[in-house]
Design a protein around this motif. Structure first.
Motif, PDB file in Angstrom:
ATOM      1  N   TYR A  13      55.459  76.330 -20.820  1.00 27.69           N
ATOM      2  CA  TYR A  13      56.847  76.727 -21.071  1.00 27.69           C
ATOM      3  C   TYR A  13      57.660  75.647 -21.775  1.00 27.69           C
ATOM      4  O   TYR A  13      58.809  75.881 -22.119  1.00 27.69           O
ATOM      5  N   THR A  14      57.076  74.493 -22.001  1.00 23.09           N
ATOM      6  CA  THR A  14      57.745  73.471 -22.793  1.00 23.09           C
ATOM      7  C   THR A  14      58.022  73.980 -24.204  1.00 23.09           C
ATOM      8  O   THR A  14      59.029  73.630 -24.820  1.00 23.09           O
ATOM      9  N   ASP A  15      57.144  74.828 -24.716  1.00 22.32           N
ATOM     10  CA  ASP A  15      57.300  75.387 -26.060  1.00 22.32           C
ATOM     11  C   ASP A  15      57.137  76.908 -26.029  1.00 22.32           C
ATOM     12  O   ASP A  15      56.450  77.482 -26.859  1.00 22.32           O
ATOM     13  N   ILE A 100      69.118  65.300 -25.573  1.00 24.26           N
ATOM     14  CA  ILE A 100      68.850  66.647 -26.083  1.00 24.26           C
ATOM     15  C   ILE A 100      68.418  66.588 -27.544  1.00 24.26           C
ATOM     16  O   ILE A 100      67.456  67.242 -27.958  1.00 24.26           O
ATOM     17  N   HIS A 101      69.122  65.782 -28.328  1.00 23.07           N
ATOM     18  CA  HIS A 101      68.784  65.662 -29.745  1.00 23.07           C
ATOM     19  C   HIS A 101      67.367  65.152 -29.928  1.00 23.07           C
ATOM     20  O   HIS A 101      66.595  65.688 -30.744  1.00 23.07           O
ATOM     21  N   ALA A 102      66.992  64.130 -29.171  1.00 21.13           N
ATOM     22  CA  ALA A 102      65.643  63.578 -29.288  1.00 21.13           C
ATOM     23  C   ALA A 102      64.594  64.639 -28.968  1.00 21.13           C
ATOM     24  O   ALA A 102      63.553  64.726 -29.628  1.00 21.13           O
ATOM     25  N   ALA A 106      61.650  66.643 -31.533  1.00 16.40           N
ATOM     26  CA  ALA A 106      60.226  66.687 -31.195  1.00 16.40           C
ATOM     27  C   ALA A 106      59.710  68.109 -31.020  1.00 16.40           C
ATOM     28  O   ALA A 106      58.498  68.337 -31.043  1.00 16.40           O
ATOM     29  N   HIS A 107      60.640  69.073 -30.855  1.00 11.89           N
ATOM     30  CA  HIS A 107      60.247  70.481 -30.640  1.00 11.89           C
ATOM     31  C   HIS A 107      61.071  71.371 -31.582  1.00 11.89           C
ATOM     32  O   HIS A 107      61.915  72.152 -31.129  1.00 11.89           O
ATOM     33  N   PRO A 108      60.816  71.296 -32.878  1.00 11.78           N
ATOM     34  CA  PRO A 108      61.654  71.970 -33.875  1.00 11.78           C
ATOM     35  C   PRO A 108      61.619  73.493 -33.835  1.00 11.78           C
ATOM     36  O   PRO A 108      62.494  74.141 -34.419  1.00 11.78           O
ATOM     37  N   LYS A 109      60.659  74.094 -33.134  1.00 18.51           N
ATOM     38  CA  LYS A 109      60.569  75.551 -33.086  1.00 18.51           C
ATOM     39  C   LYS A 109      61.228  76.144 -31.842  1.00 18.51           C
ATOM     40  O   LYS A 109      61.229  77.358 -31.657  1.00 18.51           O
ATOM     41  N   GLU A 110      61.809  75.289 -31.007  1.00 23.47           N
ATOM     42  CA  GLU A 110      62.496  75.749 -29.807  1.00 23.47           C
ATOM     43  C   GLU A 110      64.004  75.728 -30.054  1.00 23.47           C
ATOM     44  O   GLU A 110      64.559  74.703 -30.428  1.00 23.47           O
ATOM     45  N   VAL A 111      64.668  76.865 -29.879  1.00 28.98           N
ATOM     46  CA  VAL A 111      66.109  76.973 -30.132  1.00 28.98           C
ATOM     47  C   VAL A 111      66.885  76.643 -28.863  1.00 28.98           C
ATOM     48  O   VAL A 111      66.634  77.217 -27.798  1.00 28.98           O
ATOM     49  N   ILE A 112      67.837  75.725 -28.971  1.00 31.30           N
ATOM     50  CA  ILE A 112      68.652  75.280 -27.840  1.00 31.30           C
ATOM     51  C   ILE A 112      70.092  75.732 -28.068  1.00 31.30           C
ATOM     52  O   ILE A 112      70.638  75.555 -29.160  1.00 31.30           O
ATOM     53  N   ILE A 113      70.715  76.291 -27.026  1.00 32.09           N
ATOM     54  CA  ILE A 113      72.112  76.722 -27.098  1.00 32.09           C
ATOM     55  C   ILE A 113      72.938  75.851 -26.162  1.00 32.09           C
ATOM     56  O   ILE A 113      72.663  75.773 -24.959  1.00 32.09           O
ATOM     57  N   LEU A 152      72.801  74.285 -36.139  1.00 34.48           N
ATOM     58  CA  LEU A 152      73.114  72.943 -36.607  1.00 34.48           C
ATOM     59  C   LEU A 152      71.834  72.132 -36.730  1.00 34.48           C
ATOM     60  O   LEU A 152      70.805  72.464 -36.162  1.00 34.48           O
ATOM     61  N   GLY A 153      71.907  71.048 -37.456  1.00 39.11           N
ATOM     62  CA  GLY A 153      70.805  70.092 -37.492  1.00 39.11           C
ATOM     63  C   GLY A 153      69.814  70.341 -38.605  1.00 39.11           C
ATOM     64  O   GLY A 153      69.697  71.448 -39.116  1.00 39.11           O
ATOM     65  N   PRO A 154      69.091  69.291 -39.001  1.00 37.20           N
ATOM     66  CA  PRO A 154      68.113  69.397 -40.076  1.00 37.20           C
ATOM     67  C   PRO A 154      67.061  70.465 -39.808  1.00 37.20           C
ATOM     68  O   PRO A 154      66.629  71.168 -40.707  1.00 37.20           O
ATOM     69  N   SER A 155      66.616  70.599 -38.561  1.00 35.38           N
ATOM     70  CA  SER A 155      65.619  71.616 -38.244  1.00 35.38           C
ATOM     71  C   SER A 155      66.267  72.925 -37.807  1.00 35.38           C
ATOM     72  O   SER A 155      65.580  73.899 -37.522  1.00 35.38           O
ATOM     73  N   LYS A 156      67.592  72.934 -37.739  1.00 33.42           N
ATOM     74  CA  LYS A 156      68.358  74.143 -37.444  1.00 33.42           C
ATOM     75  C   LYS A 156      67.915  74.819 -36.151  1.00 33.42           C
ATOM     76  O   LYS A 156      67.786  76.034 -36.099  1.00 33.42           O
ATOM     77  N   ASN A 157      67.697  74.057 -35.120  1.00 32.37           N
ATOM     78  CA  ASN A 157      67.297  74.664 -33.860  1.00 32.37           C
ATOM     79  C   ASN A 157      68.282  74.393 -32.726  1.00 32.37           C
ATOM     80  O   ASN A 157      67.937  74.540 -31.555  1.00 32.37           O
TER      81      ASN A 157
END
Length: 266
Positions: A13-15, A100-102, A106-113, A152-157
């Motif tokens: 569930y990490t990813d 959170i940013h770090a 490291a997990h660019p495919k996980e979307v954080i709200i 937001l962010g370079p990886s937009k997640n």
């Protein structure tokens, strides 16, 4: 024939978002069931909060964070902020956002709200300064994007919701609607949430449904209520964000993620 439990297989569930079946990759976020948590949920739970720091919560699969912001009245630092819900966190907001940013890098495919609200201690003579500081820090930390409600962010997640209309910025979402019954009566909580879910059928991607914990005090009562919440969730459809004080305990994350099976074709 509806989708049955077990259609979604998550190894870790990490990813979990990147492990969803490919047919769910184009599902709008407002239709996806997402597990969430409140930072520093209540004063009684202050000690248990340290059992799962922000990185551990992300690793456990939490993807939505209710971030209630406050400034300590006697803090000598003019713009230092903390999370607050009955008690201040010991770690300041900037430090937690850095963690959170770090993790998101490291997990660019996980979307954080991230939903910022409340702003306790933002007194009239300093509130604009504090809002401007916090918003500036968020933009610097997570980057910028020119389109409203974009990630937001370079990886937009990372999605940021900021509940203060006077400081609206197009890079951020406005307030995320959430429902919470401030009661120790589980029947009353269930009734209020069920009614809210029935009324709030919308295709507006800026309105997400957030169910706040069964109870708002006494950790032992919350723990007893968690199995009932999980049982109730398994009977629901169309749920978006579901948040609990005990998001990292038992089967909460897996139960919420499994709700997305209903979105799959039979």
């Amino acid at each position: 024939m509806s989708a049955k439990k077990g259609n979604i297989k998550i190894a870790n569930y990490t990813d979990w978002m990147s492990q969803l079946p490919s047919e769910l990759w184009t599902i709008p976020l407002f239709k996806l069931a997402i597990p969430g948590k409140c930072i520093q949920c209540n004063c009684v739970q202050h000690q248990t909060q340290h059992e799962y720091n922000i990185t551990m919560q992300l690793e456990a699969g939490v993807r939505y964070f209710d971030l209630r912001i406050a400034r300590k009245r006697n803090d000598h630092h003019p713009t230092r902020l903390y999370f607050y819900h009955g008690l201040y966190t010991s770690t300041d907001v900037e430090t937690v956002l850095g963690e959170i940013h770090a993790w998101t890098v490291a997990h660019p495919k996980e979307v954080i709200i991230l939903a910022f609200s409340n702003f306790n201690g933002f007194e009239k003579n300093i509130k604009d300064k504090l809002h401007n500081h916090l918003i500036g820090f968020i933009k610097t930390m997570f980057g910028r994007h020119p389109h409203t409600a974009e990630l937001l962010g370079p990886s937009k997640n990372v999605i940021v919701s900021y509940d203060y209309p006077a400081n609206y910025h197009p890079e951020m979402w406005k307030k995320i609607t959430y429902y919470y019954a401030n009661s120790m009566d589980r029947a009353q909580v269930k009734s209020k949430i069920s009614e809210a879910l029935g009324k709030e059928k919308t295709s507006n991607c800026e309105i997400l449904i957030y169910i706040l914990r069964l109870c708002d005090s006494f950790p032992n009562v919350i723990r007893r209520g968690l199995p009932k919440l999980l049982k109730w969730l398994k009977q629901q459809s169309g749920v978006n964000i579901v948040a609990s004080d005990l998001a990292t305990r038992k089967d909460f994350v897996s139960t919420v993620v499994e709700l997305n099976s209903a979105l799959m074709k039979p």
